[in-house]
Motif scaffolding. Sequence first.
Motif, PDB file in Angstrom:
ATOM      1  N   VAL A  43       0.699  -1.227  -0.225  1.00  0.00           N
ATOM      2  CA  VAL A  43       0.131   0.020   0.161  1.00  0.00           C
ATOM      3  C   VAL A  43       0.738   1.182  -0.103  1.00  0.00           C
ATOM      4  N   HIS A  44       2.052   1.152   0.790  1.00  0.00           N
ATOM      5  CA  HIS A  44       2.795   2.378   1.087  1.00  0.00           C
ATOM      6  C   HIS A  44       3.415   2.628  -0.371  1.00  0.00           C
ATOM      7  N   GLN A  45       3.941   1.511  -1.093  1.00  0.00           N
ATOM      8  CA  GLN A  45       4.658   1.611  -2.302  1.00  0.00           C
ATOM      9  C   GLN A  45       3.773   2.058  -3.415  1.00  0.00           C
ATOM     10  N   ALA A 117      11.141   4.609  11.128  1.00  0.00           N
ATOM     11  CA  ALA A 117      10.455   5.002   9.744  1.00  0.00           C
ATOM     12  C   ALA A 117       9.305   5.738   9.740  1.00  0.00           C
ATOM     13  N   SER A 118       8.870   6.677   8.977  1.00  0.00           N
ATOM     14  CA  SER A 118       7.682   7.358   9.233  1.00  0.00           C
ATOM     15  C   SER A 118       7.097   8.090   7.834  1.00  0.00           C
ATOM     16  N   GLY A 119       5.866   8.372   7.765  1.00  0.00           N
ATOM     17  CA  GLY A 119       5.358   9.210   6.559  1.00  0.00           C
ATOM     18  C   GLY A 119       6.113  10.456   6.618  1.00  0.00           C
ATOM     19  N   PHE A 120       6.882  10.888   7.659  1.00  0.00           N
ATOM     20  CA  PHE A 120       7.573  12.425   7.775  1.00  0.00           C
ATOM     21  C   PHE A 120       8.651  12.013   6.801  1.00  0.00           C
ATOM     22  N   GLN A 121       9.313  11.009   6.402  1.00  0.00           N
ATOM     23  CA  GLN A 121      10.454  10.777   5.592  1.00  0.00           C
ATOM     24  C   GLN A 121       9.964  10.583   3.962  1.00  0.00           C
ATOM     25  N   GLN A 124       8.715  12.482  -1.775  1.00  0.00           N
ATOM     26  CA  GLN A 124       7.804  12.993  -2.587  1.00  0.00           C
ATOM     27  C   GLN A 124       6.729  13.764  -1.937  1.00  0.00           C
ATOM     28  N   PHE A 125       6.179  13.252  -1.036  1.00  0.00           N
ATOM     29  CA  PHE A 125       4.908  13.902  -0.359  1.00  0.00           C
ATOM     30  C   PHE A 125       5.255  15.345  -0.087  1.00  0.00           C
ATOM     31  N   ARG A 126       6.396  15.683   0.292  1.00  0.00           N
ATOM     32  CA  ARG A 126       6.996  16.725   0.731  1.00  0.00           C
ATOM     33  C   ARG A 126       7.035  17.826  -0.434  1.00  0.00           C
ATOM     34  N   GLN A 127       7.694  17.057  -1.595  1.00  0.00           N
ATOM     35  CA  GLN A 127       7.792  17.872  -2.855  1.00  0.00           C
ATOM     36  C   GLN A 127       6.795  18.173  -3.548  1.00  0.00           C
ATOM     37  N   ARG A 296      -8.437  11.790   6.505  1.00  0.00           N
ATOM     38  CA  ARG A 296      -8.712  10.260   6.389  1.00  0.00           C
ATOM     39  C   ARG A 296      -7.649   9.496   7.028  1.00  0.00           C
ATOM     40  N   HIS A 297      -6.547  10.073   6.552  1.00  0.00           N
ATOM     41  CA  HIS A 297      -5.219   9.399   7.072  1.00  0.00           C
ATOM     42  C   HIS A 297      -5.281   9.641   8.674  1.00  0.00           C
ATOM     43  N   ALA A 298      -5.599  10.778   9.106  1.00  0.00           N
ATOM     44  CA  ALA A 298      -5.621  11.076  10.549  1.00  0.00           C
ATOM     45  C   ALA A 298      -6.531   9.907  11.225  1.00  0.00           C
ATOM     46  N   ILE A 309       2.025   7.521  20.331  1.00  0.00           N
ATOM     47  CA  ILE A 309       2.474   8.421  19.143  1.00  0.00           C
ATOM     48  C   ILE A 309       3.222   7.897  18.003  1.00  0.00           C
ATOM     49  N   GLY A 310       3.545   8.862  16.938  1.00  0.00           N
ATOM     50  CA  GLY A 310       3.728   8.095  15.680  1.00  0.00           C
ATOM     51  C   GLY A 310       5.078   7.451  15.510  1.00  0.00           C
ATOM     52  N   THR A 311       5.618   6.686  14.892  1.00  0.00           N
ATOM     53  CA  THR A 311       7.152   6.256  14.347  1.00  0.00           C
ATOM     54  C   THR A 311       7.901   7.382  14.484  1.00  0.00           C
ATOM     55  N   GLY A 312       7.350   8.452  13.837  1.00  0.00           N
ATOM     56  CA  GLY A 312       8.182   9.708  13.178  1.00  0.00           C
ATOM     57  C   GLY A 312       8.462  10.634  14.674  1.00  0.00           C
ATOM     58  N   GLY A 313       7.603  10.296  15.733  1.00  0.00           N
ATOM     59  CA  GLY A 313       7.962  11.061  17.051  1.00  0.00           C
ATOM     60  C   GLY A 313       6.834  12.063  17.312  1.00  0.00           C
ATOM     61  N   SER A 314       5.721  12.102  16.326  1.00  0.00           N
ATOM     62  CA  SER A 314       4.648  13.222  16.342  1.00  0.00           C
ATOM     63  C   SER A 314       3.741  12.551  17.525  1.00  0.00           C
ATOM     64  N   SER A 315       2.604  13.653  17.850  1.00  0.00           N
ATOM     65  CA  SER A 315       1.552  13.260  18.874  1.00  0.00           C
ATOM     66  C   SER A 315       0.754  12.403  18.171  1.00  0.00           C
ATOM     67  N   ASP A 318      -3.573  13.638  17.033  1.00  0.00           N
ATOM     68  CA  ASP A 318      -3.715  15.142  17.041  1.00  0.00           C
ATOM     69  C   ASP A 318      -2.892  16.124  16.199  1.00  0.00           C
ATOM     70  N   TYR A 319      -1.726  15.566  15.977  1.00  0.00           N
ATOM     71  CA  TYR A 319      -0.855  16.477  14.800  1.00  0.00           C
ATOM     72  C   TYR A 319      -1.319  16.287  13.584  1.00  0.00           C
ATOM     73  N   LEU A 320      -1.825  15.017  13.212  1.00  0.00           N
ATOM     74  CA  LEU A 320      -2.489  14.987  11.835  1.00  0.00           C
ATOM     75  C   LEU A 320      -3.546  15.893  11.562  1.00  0.00           C
TER      76      LEU A 320
HETATM   77  C1  HEM Z   1      -1.161   1.852   9.647  1.00  0.00           C
HETATM   78  C2  HEM Z   1      -1.266   2.672   8.809  1.00  0.00           C
HETATM   79  C3  HEM Z   1      -0.710   4.233   9.151  1.00  0.00           C
HETATM   80  C4  HEM Z   1      -0.433   4.770  10.173  1.00  0.00           C
HETATM   81  C5  HEM Z   1      -0.938   4.312  11.850  1.00  0.00           C
HETATM   82  C6  HEM Z   1       0.172   6.167  10.125  1.00  0.00           C
HETATM   83  C7  HEM Z   1       0.211   6.966  11.021  1.00  0.00           C
HETATM   84  C8  HEM Z   1       1.167   8.388  10.765  1.00  0.00           C
HETATM   85  C9  HEM Z   1       1.527   9.038  11.974  1.00  0.00           C
HETATM   86  C10 HEM Z   1       1.302   9.003  13.292  1.00  0.00           C
HETATM   87  C11 HEM Z   1       2.080  10.122  11.337  1.00  0.00           C
HETATM   88  C12 HEM Z   1       2.724  11.561  11.878  1.00  0.00           C
HETATM   89  C13 HEM Z   1       4.238  11.448  11.883  1.00  0.00           C
HETATM   90  C14 HEM Z   1       4.541  10.327  12.629  1.00  0.00           C
HETATM   91  O1  HEM Z   1       4.922  10.570  14.073  1.00  0.00           O
HETATM   92  O2  HEM Z   1       5.051   9.115  12.415  1.00  0.00           O
HETATM   93  C15 HEM Z   1       2.237   9.772   9.619  1.00  0.00           C
HETATM   94  C16 HEM Z   1       2.566  10.738   8.841  1.00  0.00           C
HETATM   95  C17 HEM Z   1       2.420  10.626   7.492  1.00  0.00           C
HETATM   96  N1  HEM Z   1       2.157   9.411   6.881  1.00  0.00           N
HETATM   97 FE1  HEM Z   1       1.153   7.832   7.797  1.00  0.00          FE
HETATM   98  N2  HEM Z   1       0.247   6.214   8.741  1.00  0.00           N
HETATM   99  C18 HEM Z   1      -0.174   5.155   8.186  1.00  0.00           C
HETATM  100  C19 HEM Z   1      -0.307   4.802   6.828  1.00  0.00           C
HETATM  101  C20 HEM Z   1       0.396   5.882   5.730  1.00  0.00           C
HETATM  102  C21 HEM Z   1       0.067   5.393   4.566  1.00  0.00           C
HETATM  103  C22 HEM Z   1      -0.417   4.249   3.949  1.00  0.00           C
HETATM  104  C23 HEM Z   1       0.961   6.599   3.778  1.00  0.00           C
HETATM  105  C24 HEM Z   1       0.842   6.936   2.308  1.00  0.00           C
HETATM  106  C25 HEM Z   1       2.107   6.956   1.713  1.00  0.00           C
HETATM  107  C26 HEM Z   1       1.051   7.545   4.856  1.00  0.00           C
HETATM  108  C27 HEM Z   1       1.690   8.685   4.486  1.00  0.00           C
HETATM  109  C28 HEM Z   1       2.102   9.660   5.374  1.00  0.00           C
HETATM  110  C29 HEM Z   1       2.702  10.922   5.253  1.00  0.00           C
HETATM  111  C30 HEM Z   1       2.925  11.472   3.861  1.00  0.00           C
HETATM  112  C31 HEM Z   1       2.843  11.536   6.704  1.00  0.00           C
HETATM  113  C32 HEM Z   1       3.328  13.040   6.935  1.00  0.00           C
HETATM  114  C33 HEM Z   1       2.069  13.862   7.039  1.00  0.00           C
HETATM  115  C34 HEM Z   1       2.336  15.333   7.289  1.00  0.00           C
HETATM  116  O3  HEM Z   1       3.474  15.601   7.946  1.00  0.00           O
HETATM  117  O4  HEM Z   1       1.513  16.113   7.056  1.00  0.00           O
HETATM  118  N3  HEM Z   1       0.945   6.942   6.127  1.00  0.00           N
HETATM  119  N4  HEM Z   1       1.391   8.864   9.583  1.00  0.00           N
END
Ligand code: HEM
Length: 366
Positions: A43-45, A117-121, A124-127, A296-298, A309-315, A318-320
Motif C-alpha cells: 500500500v505504501h509503495q 521510519a515514518s511518513g515524515f520521511q 515525494q509527499f513533501r515535494q 482520512r489518514h488521521a 505517538i507516531g513512529t516519526g515522533g509526533s503526537s 492530534d498532529y495529523l
Molecule cells: C497503519 C497505517 C498508518 C499509520 C498508523 C500512520 C500513522 C502516521 C503518523 C502517526 C504520522 C505522523 C508522523 C509520525 O509521528 O510518524 C504519519 C505521517 C504521515 N503518513 Fe502515515 N500512517 C499510516 C499509513 C500511511 C500510508 C499508507 C501513507 C501513504 C504514503 C502514509 C503517509 C504519511 C505521510 C505523507 C505523513 C506525513 C504527513 C504530514 O506531515 O502532514 N501513512 N502517519
Amino acid sequence: MANEYPPVHYHEYLGLDRILNAQSPKSHEYGNPAHDEMLFIIVHQVYELWFKQLLHEANSVLRIFAAERVQEKEMGLVVHRLDRMSEILKLLIDQIRILETMTPLDFLEFRDMLFPASGFQSFQFRQFEVRLGLKRDNRLQFNSKPYTSALTPDQARAIDLLEKQPNLFDCLDRWLERTPFLNVAGFDFWQSYKKSVMAMFVRDKNYVTQHPSLGEEDKRRNLEIMTKSEEAFQSLFDEQTFEKARTQGQWRLSFKSVHAALFIQIYRDQPVLQLPFRLLTALIDLDELMTNWRYRHALMAKRMLGTKIGTGGSSGYDYLKASTELHRLFSDLNQLTTFFISRSKLPELPEDVERELGFYYSTKGS
Ligand code: HEM
C-alpha cells in the motif's frame, strides 16, 4: 508494414523485476513473519508511485502556469491536468480502506520493527506539498526542528531549492493579479456590488433576529458570525484593512487577486471567464481532496494507534488532525462564496465590458 521500433517485452518495459522484488518485510527478516506486513508495504509503495504521478502532473502544470502569459489553449491543459490530479487523490483516499482491513493488533505484530521510519520521511509527499505552495512558515510545528529534518541531508537540500521554485499558489496569485476587466474606465463595479452585498447582510440579519425557533444564545452567535463576515467583506474595499487581515491569516491571496477571483466566480457565465472559473473550481477540488486525504489518514492513524505517538515522533492523531485545516492552501476561494449574491441581483455590466467578456466573430470581409 514492418514496425520501425524494436520489440518491447511487457515485463522489462514495466521494470517488473525491480518492482516485484522490492518488498522486504522486516518481520520475515527477524524470523517472526507477520502476514499483514506485505499489505502494509505494498500500500505504501503504491502511494509513492501515485505521488510520483502527482508530481509529474504538478510539474507540467507549473511549467505552463509560471509563464508571464498563459495562452488560452494551454489553460485548458492546466485544468485538465489538475482534474487528473484530483481523480488520483480520490483513489488515494479510497485506498485507505484496504489498509484498514489490517486490524490494530495485526499492525502491532510488526510496528515496533519500523522505528523511526515514518511518513515524515516521504520525500515525494513533501515535494508535492511544496509544489502546491505550502510554505515553511505556514506549517504546523511539532518539534523545534525544520520539517525537512526527517529527510536525508540531500533530500532536505533539494526541498530547500524547490521552495525557491514556482508553486501553484504563487502562480495563481500572480495570474489573478494580471486578470483584465477589473478596472475598466468609468465602470464602478465594486461600489454597486458592495451595495448589493450589504443589502444581503441586512436581510440575513433580519432573518436571524426574527427567526421563531432560534433561542437568544443561537441568535447572538449567528449575528456574531455574520458581523465577522461583514468585516471580512469590508476589508475587500480598503487595502490597508485587507493587509492587516492578511497578516492575521484571514486571507492568503493578495488584495487584487481576491477581487479577480470574486469577479471570475460571479460572472463565470461570461464566455471568456468560463475557463478561469474551471481553473478555480479545479483548485478548490484539489485543496478539498488533499484535506480529505489528510483527515482520512488521521482517522486511520487514530484507529490503528489510539493515542500512541507516531513512529516519526509526533503526537500522532492530534498532529495529523491539526494539519488538515492549517495546511489548506486555497481556502480563500471557498471563503469568497460568503459574498456571493444571486445572479438576478448582480450589477449589470456596461456594454463595452460585456463585449470584452464575450467571444465575437467578425463577418467583416467574408
Ligand atoms: C497503519 C497505517 C498508518 C499509520 C498508523 C500512520 C500513522 C502516521 C503518523 C502517526 C504520522 C505522523 C508522523 C509520525 O509521528 O510518524 C504519519 C505521517 C504521515 N503518513 Fe502515515 N500512517 C499510516 C499509513 C500511511 C500510508 C499508507 C501513507 C501513504 C504514503 C502514509 C503517509 C504519511 C505521510 C505523507 C505523513 C506525513 C504527513 C504530514 O506531515 O502532514 N501513512 N502517519
